[in-house]
Design a protein around this motif. Structure first.
Motif, PDB file in Angstrom:
ATOM      1  N   VAL A  32       1.085  -1.420   0.038  1.00 38.22           N
ATOM      2  CA  VAL A  32      -0.005  -0.100  -0.051  1.00 38.22           C
ATOM      3  C   VAL A  32       0.812   1.231   0.150  1.00 38.22           C
ATOM      4  CG1 VAL A  32      -1.706   1.443   1.166  1.00 38.22           C
ATOM      5  CG2 VAL A  32      -1.875  -1.093   1.290  1.00 38.22           C
ATOM      6  N   SER A  33       0.690   1.947  -0.848  1.00 40.96           N
ATOM      7  CA  SER A  33       1.725   3.369  -1.105  1.00 40.96           C
ATOM      8  C   SER A  33       0.366   4.647  -1.105  1.00 40.96           C
ATOM      9  CB  SER A  33       2.127   3.619  -2.352  1.00 40.96           C
ATOM     10  OG  SER A  33       2.927   2.709  -2.606  1.00 40.96           O
ATOM     11  N   TRP A  34       1.025   5.615  -0.204  1.00 39.62           N
ATOM     12  CA  TRP A  34       0.071   6.669  -0.042  1.00 39.62           C
ATOM     13  C   TRP A  34       0.788   8.043  -0.786  1.00 39.62           C
ATOM     14  CZ3 TRP A  34      -4.269   7.095   2.952  1.00 39.62           C
ATOM     15  CH2 TRP A  34      -4.818   5.823   3.774  1.00 39.62           C
ATOM     16  N   TYR A  35      -0.207   8.720  -1.424  1.00 38.53           N
ATOM     17  CA  TYR A  35       0.149   9.807  -1.958  1.00 38.53           C
ATOM     18  C   TYR A  35      -0.598  10.994  -1.391  1.00 38.53           C
ATOM     19  CZ  TYR A  35       2.319   6.451  -5.185  1.00 38.53           C
ATOM     20  OH  TYR A  35       3.203   5.559  -5.836  1.00 38.53           O
ATOM     21  N   GLN A  36      -0.084  12.491  -1.592  1.00 40.13           N
ATOM     22  CA  GLN A  36      -0.668  13.752  -1.570  1.00 40.13           C
ATOM     23  C   GLN A  36      -0.668  14.363  -2.680  1.00 40.13           C
ATOM     24  OE1 GLN A  36       1.250  17.276   0.047  1.00 40.13           O
ATOM     25  NE2 GLN A  36       0.280  17.155   1.782  1.00 40.13           N
ATOM     26  N   PHE A  45       4.762  11.335  -3.337  1.00 37.66           N
ATOM     27  CA  PHE A  45       4.701   9.978  -2.555  1.00 37.66           C
ATOM     28  C   PHE A  45       5.106  10.327  -0.977  1.00 37.66           C
ATOM     29  CE2 PHE A  45       5.837   5.511  -1.725  1.00 37.66           C
ATOM     30  CZ  PHE A  45       6.687   5.539  -1.126  1.00 37.66           C
ATOM     31  N   LEU A  46       4.074   9.837  -0.349  1.00 32.27           N
ATOM     32  CA  LEU A  46       4.306   9.912   1.281  1.00 32.27           C
ATOM     33  C   LEU A  46       5.001   8.667   1.860  1.00 32.27           C
ATOM     34  CD1 LEU A  46       0.550  11.001   1.836  1.00 32.27           C
ATOM     35  CD2 LEU A  46       2.818  12.084   2.941  1.00 32.27           C
ATOM     36  N   PHE A  47       4.581   7.516   1.642  1.00 31.38           N
ATOM     37  CA  PHE A  47       5.303   6.379   2.290  1.00 31.38           C
ATOM     38  C   PHE A  47       4.533   5.024   1.443  1.00 31.38           C
ATOM     39  CE2 PHE A  47       3.183   8.397   5.877  1.00 31.38           C
ATOM     40  CZ  PHE A  47       1.961   7.936   5.813  1.00 31.38           C
ATOM     41  N   GLU A  48       5.218   3.998   1.872  1.00 29.88           N
ATOM     42  CA  GLU A  48       4.711   2.562   1.127  1.00 29.88           C
ATOM     43  C   GLU A  48       4.857   1.711   2.243  1.00 29.88           C
ATOM     44  OE1 GLU A  48       7.219   0.411  -1.190  1.00 29.88           O
ATOM     45  OE2 GLU A  48       5.907  -1.028  -1.915  1.00 29.88           O
ATOM     46  N   TYR A  49       4.067   0.899   2.369  1.00 33.48           N
ATOM     47  CA  TYR A  49       3.879  -0.305   3.452  1.00 33.48           C
ATOM     48  C   TYR A  49       3.766  -1.556   2.689  1.00 33.48           C
ATOM     49  CZ  TYR A  49       3.943   2.886   7.392  1.00 33.48           C
ATOM     50  OH  TYR A  49       4.188   3.811   7.956  1.00 33.48           O
ATOM     51  N   PHE A  50       4.656  -2.521   3.184  1.00 35.87           N
ATOM     52  CA  PHE A  50       4.655  -3.971   2.346  1.00 35.87           C
ATOM     53  C   PHE A  50       4.965  -4.941   3.622  1.00 35.87           C
ATOM     54  CE2 PHE A  50       4.924  -6.980  -0.969  1.00 35.87           C
ATOM     55  CZ  PHE A  50       5.799  -8.023  -0.319  1.00 35.87           C
ATOM     56  N   SER A  51       3.689  -5.933   3.751  1.00 38.58           N
ATOM     57  CA  SER A  51       3.900  -6.875   4.823  1.00 38.58           C
ATOM     58  C   SER A  51       3.968  -6.233   6.157  1.00 38.58           C
ATOM     59  CB  SER A  51       4.923  -7.661   4.191  1.00 38.58           C
ATOM     60  OG  SER A  51       4.288  -8.685   3.498  1.00 38.58           O
ATOM     61  N   GLU A  52       3.375  -5.265   6.287  1.00 35.92           N
ATOM     62  CA  GLU A  52       3.324  -4.687   7.611  1.00 35.92           C
ATOM     63  C   GLU A  52       4.623  -3.713   7.911  1.00 35.92           C
ATOM     64  OE1 GLU A  52       1.381  -6.670  10.901  1.00 35.92           O
ATOM     65  OE2 GLU A  52       1.577  -8.550   9.673  1.00 35.92           O
ATOM     66  N   GLY A  58       8.757   9.133   1.671  1.00 33.50           N
ATOM     67  CA  GLY A  58       9.132  10.208   0.981  1.00 33.50           C
ATOM     68  C   GLY A  58       9.663  11.570   2.075  1.00 33.50           C
ATOM     69  N   ASN A  59       9.679  12.563   1.294  1.00 40.04           N
ATOM     70  CA  ASN A  59      10.156  13.699   1.772  1.00 40.04           C
ATOM     71  C   ASN A  59       9.083  14.436   2.644  1.00 40.04           C
ATOM     72  OD1 ASN A  59      12.735  13.040   1.116  1.00 40.04           O
ATOM     73  ND2 ASN A  59      12.413  14.252  -0.686  1.00 40.04           N
ATOM     74  N   PHE A  60       8.364  13.850   3.695  1.00 42.71           N
ATOM     75  CA  PHE A  60       7.384  14.570   4.309  1.00 42.71           C
ATOM     76  C   PHE A  60       7.801  14.655   5.913  1.00 42.71           C
ATOM     77  CE2 PHE A  60       3.647  15.460   1.975  1.00 42.71           C
ATOM     78  CZ  PHE A  60       3.886  14.958   0.678  1.00 42.71           C
ATOM     79  N   PRO A  61       7.468  15.699   6.585  1.00 39.21           N
ATOM     80  CA  PRO A  61       7.541  15.799   8.050  1.00 39.21           C
ATOM     81  C   PRO A  61       7.416  14.605   8.908  1.00 39.21           C
ATOM     82  CG  PRO A  61       6.128  17.471   7.402  1.00 39.21           C
ATOM     83  CD  PRO A  61       6.546  17.000   6.097  1.00 39.21           C
TER      84      PRO A  61
END
Lengths: 115, 115
Positions: A32-36, A45-52, A58-61
């Motif tokens: 699962v990847s998250w985007y703004q 791109f915010l971040f990606e999770y794979f198998s927990e 990404g470059n977010f605070p």
């Protein structure tokens, strides 16, 4: 098959509050990847999770965080909301096992408005 | 840092006109390339993708794209657009060596097709 679902679809918060967004991936997908998405910055791109596990970030605070559960559902949390966090937050799911060749399937997004 | 540049921000065409949307990326290694489309009120969906092999790839709805390695380009084309092609188009890359779930998007091109 059912697509990617995101809840809630719309959210209004005030500055300083925190918010949690949820994403349910397509059955069988482990990534699962998250985007703004904003008019000024486009899709980021915010971040990606794979198998927990968080696999990419990404470059977010640090106010932006996420997690993934054993059923691959994912949540993202934004603490201490700022006006600039107003955006459409998209999640995308994929099998995540083909070295970046998997198609990412996107959800409808959560529209967050910070007042 | 890797980046994707889409030259045209807003394109207006009449039906039956030919379309070419430019996309350039900055990364010296192997990349996986994608074009996504966002129709009004709908989710982002994949139009086509390129990983290797024939540099001319065909996607859904009559779209095609050509990968030119020497120019770091992946331009999207359609010989004859229809009113239903009105949408926002995004070029994106993933570097396969890592960052498997991290799509880097261009700023997007809004296509308006006049009937």
């Amino acid at each position: 098959k059912a697509g990617v679902t995101q809840t809630p679809r719309y959210l209004i918060k005030t500055r300083g509050q925190q918010v949690t967004l949820s994403c349910s991936p397509i059955s069988g997908h482990r990534s699962v990847s998250w985007y703004q998405q904003t008019p000024g910055q486009g899709l980021q791109f915010l971040f990606e999770y794979f198998s927990e596990t968080q696999r990419n970030k990404g470059n977010f605070p640090g106010r932006f965080s996420g997690r993934q559960f054993s059923n691959s559902r994912s949540e993202m949390n934004v603490s201490t909301l700022e006006l600039g966090d107003s955006a459409l937050y998209l999640c995308a799911s994929s099998f995540g096992t083909s070295g970046g060749r998997d198609e990412q399937f996107f959800g409808p997004g959560t529209r967050l408005t910070v007042l | 840092a890797q980046s994707v540049s889409q030259h045209n921000h807003h394109v207006i065409l009449s039906e039956a006109a030919s379309l070419e949307l430019g996309c350039n990326y900055s990364y010296g290694g192997t990349v996986n390339l994608f074009w996504y489309v966002q129709y009004p009120g709908q989710h982002l969906q994949l139009l086509l993708k390129y990983f290797s092999g024939d540099p001319l790839v065909k996607g859904i709805k009559g779209f095609e794209a050509e990968f030119i390695k020497s120019k770091f380009s992946f331009n999207l084309r359609k010989p004859s657009v229809q009113w239903s092609d009105t949408a926002e188009y995004f070029c994106a890359v993933i570097t396969p060596s890592s960052n498997t779930g991290k799509l880097i998007f261009g700023q997007g091109t809004t296509l308006q097709v006049k009937p």
